[in-house]
Design a protein around this motif. Sequence first.
Motif, PDB file in Angstrom:
ATOM      1  N   HIS A 104       0.792  -1.230   0.000  1.00 29.35           N
ATOM      2  CA  HIS A 104       0.000   0.000   0.000  1.00 29.35           C
ATOM      3  C   HIS A 104       0.826   1.283   0.000  1.00 29.35           C
ATOM      4  CE1 HIS A 104      -2.451  -3.161   1.832  1.00 29.35           C
ATOM      5  NE2 HIS A 104      -3.534  -2.449   1.668  1.00 29.35           N
ATOM      6  N   GLU A 122      -2.794  -3.944  -3.919  1.00 30.57           N
ATOM      7  CA  GLU A 122      -3.320  -2.662  -3.439  1.00 30.57           C
ATOM      8  C   GLU A 122      -2.563  -1.445  -3.990  1.00 30.57           C
ATOM      9  OE1 GLU A 122      -6.085  -1.962  -2.246  1.00 30.57           O
ATOM     10  OE2 GLU A 122      -6.255  -2.371  -0.102  1.00 30.57           O
ATOM     11  N   TRP A 179      -3.737 -10.392  -3.353  1.00 29.59           N
ATOM     12  CA  TRP A 179      -2.565 -11.005  -2.710  1.00 29.59           C
ATOM     13  C   TRP A 179      -2.543 -12.528  -2.732  1.00 29.59           C
ATOM     14  CZ3 TRP A 179      -3.280 -14.194   1.511  1.00 29.59           C
ATOM     15  CH2 TRP A 179      -4.545 -14.163   2.103  1.00 29.59           C
ATOM     16  N   ASN A 212       1.428  -5.321   3.847  1.00 32.49           N
ATOM     17  CA  ASN A 212       0.679  -6.541   3.579  1.00 32.49           C
ATOM     18  C   ASN A 212       0.072  -6.458   2.177  1.00 32.49           C
ATOM     19  OD1 ASN A 212      -0.692  -4.415   4.799  1.00 32.49           O
ATOM     20  ND2 ASN A 212      -2.294  -5.682   5.604  1.00 32.49           N
ATOM     21  N   CYS A 213      -0.055  -7.652   1.547  1.00 36.46           N
ATOM     22  CA  CYS A 213      -0.043  -8.994   2.122  1.00 36.46           C
ATOM     23  C   CYS A 213       1.053  -9.845   1.465  1.00 36.46           C
ATOM     24  CB  CYS A 213      -1.363  -9.674   1.881  1.00 36.46           C
ATOM     25  SG  CYS A 213      -2.725  -9.105   2.921  1.00 36.46           S
ATOM     26  N   GLY A 230     -13.303  -3.917   0.111  1.00 40.73           N
ATOM     27  CA  GLY A 230     -12.644  -4.315   1.353  1.00 40.73           C
ATOM     28  C   GLY A 230     -11.449  -5.183   1.027  1.00 40.73           C
ATOM     29  N   CYS A 231     -11.226  -6.151   1.873  1.00 41.17           N
ATOM     30  CA  CYS A 231     -10.053  -7.022   1.722  1.00 41.17           C
ATOM     31  C   CYS A 231     -10.454  -8.353   1.114  1.00 41.17           C
ATOM     32  CB  CYS A 231      -9.441  -7.289   3.096  1.00 41.17           C
ATOM     33  SG  CYS A 231      -8.634  -5.856   3.788  1.00 41.17           S
ATOM     34  N   ASP A 232      -9.643  -8.805   0.177  1.00 47.10           N
ATOM     35  CA  ASP A 232      -9.898 -10.119  -0.407  1.00 47.10           C
ATOM     36  C   ASP A 232      -9.237 -11.197   0.453  1.00 47.10           C
ATOM     37  OD1 ASP A 232     -11.038 -11.859  -2.152  1.00 47.10           O
ATOM     38  OD2 ASP A 232      -9.766 -11.373  -3.862  1.00 47.10           O
ATOM     39  N   CYS A 253      -8.474  -4.571  -2.050  1.00 46.38           N
ATOM     40  CA  CYS A 253      -8.093  -5.627  -2.998  1.00 46.38           C
ATOM     41  C   CYS A 253      -9.269  -6.532  -3.355  1.00 46.38           C
ATOM     42  CB  CYS A 253      -6.898  -6.418  -2.480  1.00 46.38           C
ATOM     43  SG  CYS A 253      -7.161  -7.269  -0.928  1.00 46.38           S
ATOM     44  N   CYS A 270      -7.902   0.094   0.324  1.00 48.92           N
ATOM     45  CA  CYS A 270      -8.912  -0.147   1.370  1.00 48.92           C
ATOM     46  C   CYS A 270      -9.105   1.087   2.246  1.00 48.92           C
ATOM     47  CB  CYS A 270      -8.548  -1.373   2.205  1.00 48.92           C
ATOM     48  SG  CYS A 270      -6.841  -1.457   2.762  1.00 48.92           S
ATOM     49  N   PHE A 307     -11.243  -9.366   5.805  1.00 48.07           N
ATOM     50  CA  PHE A 307     -10.195 -10.385   5.898  1.00 48.07           C
ATOM     51  C   PHE A 307      -9.289 -10.130   7.093  1.00 48.07           C
ATOM     52  CE2 PHE A 307      -5.759 -11.605   4.945  1.00 48.07           C
ATOM     53  CZ  PHE A 307      -5.924 -12.974   5.120  1.00 48.07           C
ATOM     54  N   GLU A 308      -8.725  -8.905   7.165  1.00 49.80           N
ATOM     55  CA  GLU A 308      -7.754  -8.664   8.240  1.00 49.80           C
ATOM     56  C   GLU A 308      -8.087  -7.389   9.023  1.00 49.80           C
ATOM     57  OE1 GLU A 308      -6.321  -5.917   7.468  1.00 49.80           O
ATOM     58  OE2 GLU A 308      -6.147  -5.885   5.331  1.00 49.80           O
ATOM     59  N   LYS A 327      -7.179  -4.198   8.959  1.00 49.70           N
ATOM     60  CA  LYS A 327      -7.543  -2.907   8.374  1.00 49.70           C
ATOM     61  C   LYS A 327      -9.043  -2.888   8.098  1.00 49.70           C
ATOM     62  CE  LYS A 327      -3.123  -2.044   6.088  1.00 49.70           C
ATOM     63  NZ  LYS A 327      -2.445  -2.066   4.780  1.00 49.70           N
TER      64      LYS A 327
HETATM   65 FE1  FS2 Z   1      -5.805  -6.642   0.683  1.00 47.28          FE
HETATM   66 FE2  FS2 Z   1      -4.117  -7.454   2.240  1.00 47.28          FE
HETATM   67 FE3  FS2 Z   1      -5.754  -3.484   1.879  1.00 47.28          FE
HETATM   68 FE4  FS2 Z   1      -5.907  -5.880   3.264  1.00 47.28          FE
HETATM   69  S1  FS2 Z   1      -3.589  -6.577   0.239  1.00 47.28           S
HETATM   70  S2  FS2 Z   1      -6.223  -8.027   2.350  1.00 47.28           S
HETATM   71  O1  FS2 Z   1      -4.075  -6.397   3.873  1.00 47.28           O
HETATM   72  O2  FS2 Z   1      -5.150  -4.052   3.465  1.00 47.28           O
HETATM   73  O3  FS2 Z   1      -6.822  -5.011   1.665  1.00 47.28           O
END
Ligand code: FS2
Length: 553
Positions: free
Chosen positions: A252, A276, A300, A319-320, A406-408, A435, A460, A493-494, A496
């Motif tokens: 991010h 992201e 991710w 992340n991720c 949101g988060c995938d 994502c 996100c 998902f997490e 955030k």
């Molecule tokens: Fe996706 Fe991973 Fe944006 Fe989350 S890249 S699930 O941490 O923060 O959404």
Amino acid sequence: MFCYQCEQTMRTDTLDGCATDKGVCGKDANTSDLQDILIYQIKGIAQYAQLARSIGVIDRAVDDFIQYGFFTTLTNVNFTATRFVNMVQEAARIRDSIKAQYAAAATAQGKPIEEPTGPAQFQPAADMDSILKQESVAVVNKDHELVGEDVNGLRVLITYGMKGVCAYSHHARMLGYQEDEIDAEVERILAYLTTNPTDIEDLLTQALSAGHLNLKVMDLLDRANNGTFGDQEITQVRVTPVAGKAILVSGHDLHDLAQILEQTKDQGINVYTHGEMLPAHAYPGLKKYSHLVGNFGGAWQDQQREFANFPGAIILTSNCIIEPAKIYRQRIFTTGPVGWPGVRHIDNGNYAPLIQAAKALPGFKQDEEAKTITTGFGHKTVLGVADKVVDAVKSGAIEHFFVIGGCDGAKPGRNYYTELADKTPSNTIMLTLGCAKYRFNQNEYGDIGGIPRLLDMGQCNDAHSAIKVAAALANAFECGVNDLPLSLMISWFEQKATAVLLSMLASGVKGIHLGPSLPPYLTPNLLAVLSERFDLRVNHSPAEDLQTALGRA
Ligand code: FS2
Ligand code: SF4
């Protein structure tokens, strides 16, 4: 170890949480336990930081560490146990530093010196094995039998939400945006958690305070991104490769991407975004680099397959990250809070090792046929055509708005969001972010009178944009947000996403659909309270939920 902070946590009949020698994400027991200890220590630092602040002592390095430290413990950020040993030792030094500053100032002002109890007094042992033996004081659900699952669940909800808050705040700080009011509230809430609160109403109030705080933090990050790189513009992003050497930037952090772009200009290397980082293309200060050529891959959870097919160097800025496969382990790097054992880490802003790796790799041999997707619908872009949108609603051309984002995640059931997007009626608009958008953002949904039906608002944290647009529409129609033809279908998902959910609840938004499955720490009683007060809904089938959202159920 015991961890149940993300959606993919192990769930069995007898246990909700990852509690073996390794979590589903790949986090080993030592890393998990060290993360718990670090979180415990940071709450102790916050106890002293709050006392110090109350008599006028502010140490930005302490605030930085609190927020960075929390960020390192988010799902899919850092898996390197040795880095956590160092951070545990550093946390003790930082606690001692703010404690001494507080004591000196209190003495100078003739005030009594308070000695907080609990985490503030924790002394870590000297080495990893000995530190791990201290873990019992810090494990996240250590009091659940004593206080009950509902109280424990709310404490955990606040702690996990604060991880998201700190992550977003850290990104803003990287761009030089920081506010004392935010730092003070972070420390107040963390210190509150050290009081072992048991009052459900009070805990709910504090959870909403964390949501309010996250609204301020997302706003700060929005100002940081727009202030540094210009306002998002509607931008076509190439999603197919261009011939040439290549670097892939995931995560991010726009500050990291900007540095990489600056250091790679005129080096004959093309830079691609991943995950992201896709919305970065919409910012004038980043899209001005002609070697920022496109986006590669999706969310991710597909990275092992996608990174294996990327013929250049790869870097994760947040992340991720998931376990790097052997085939690309030598060409992947981490920076900032991210870490994986054995993966090269860049922590000084000098990306020369990444650039050298990219030059030594083959890159893409030829161009693929150009295909694009569109991003850049931040709140300023969308509100720039607010009159058109309002007219379209008044004329009936737009029947409903959906926020689908949101988060995938990796678990089955995520096709819910693809199906949902595909089934939305053609007279509705979809706002997306995070994502989760990769479930449907390459599909064609057409437009309504020139307004695209799918508007990508960004990362996100750009949930902030969705909330701003909703507030502006409510203003235009002279009604409340909950009276708008608007439904929020949030993919969790997490942590955030936990922070974003708390922000939406704190904004008074009702009727949110949360899925694909619920956080395990939201007990049936807590869910009942949230359903009663906020009409929080669980996912059913896309068809059923659409009917409910459109008021046709
Ligand atoms: Fe996706 Fe991973 Fe944006 Fe989350 S890249 S699930 O941490 O923060 O959404
Ligand atoms: Fe399990 Fe998620 Fe914790 Fe990893 S972050 S150990 S998958 S609950």
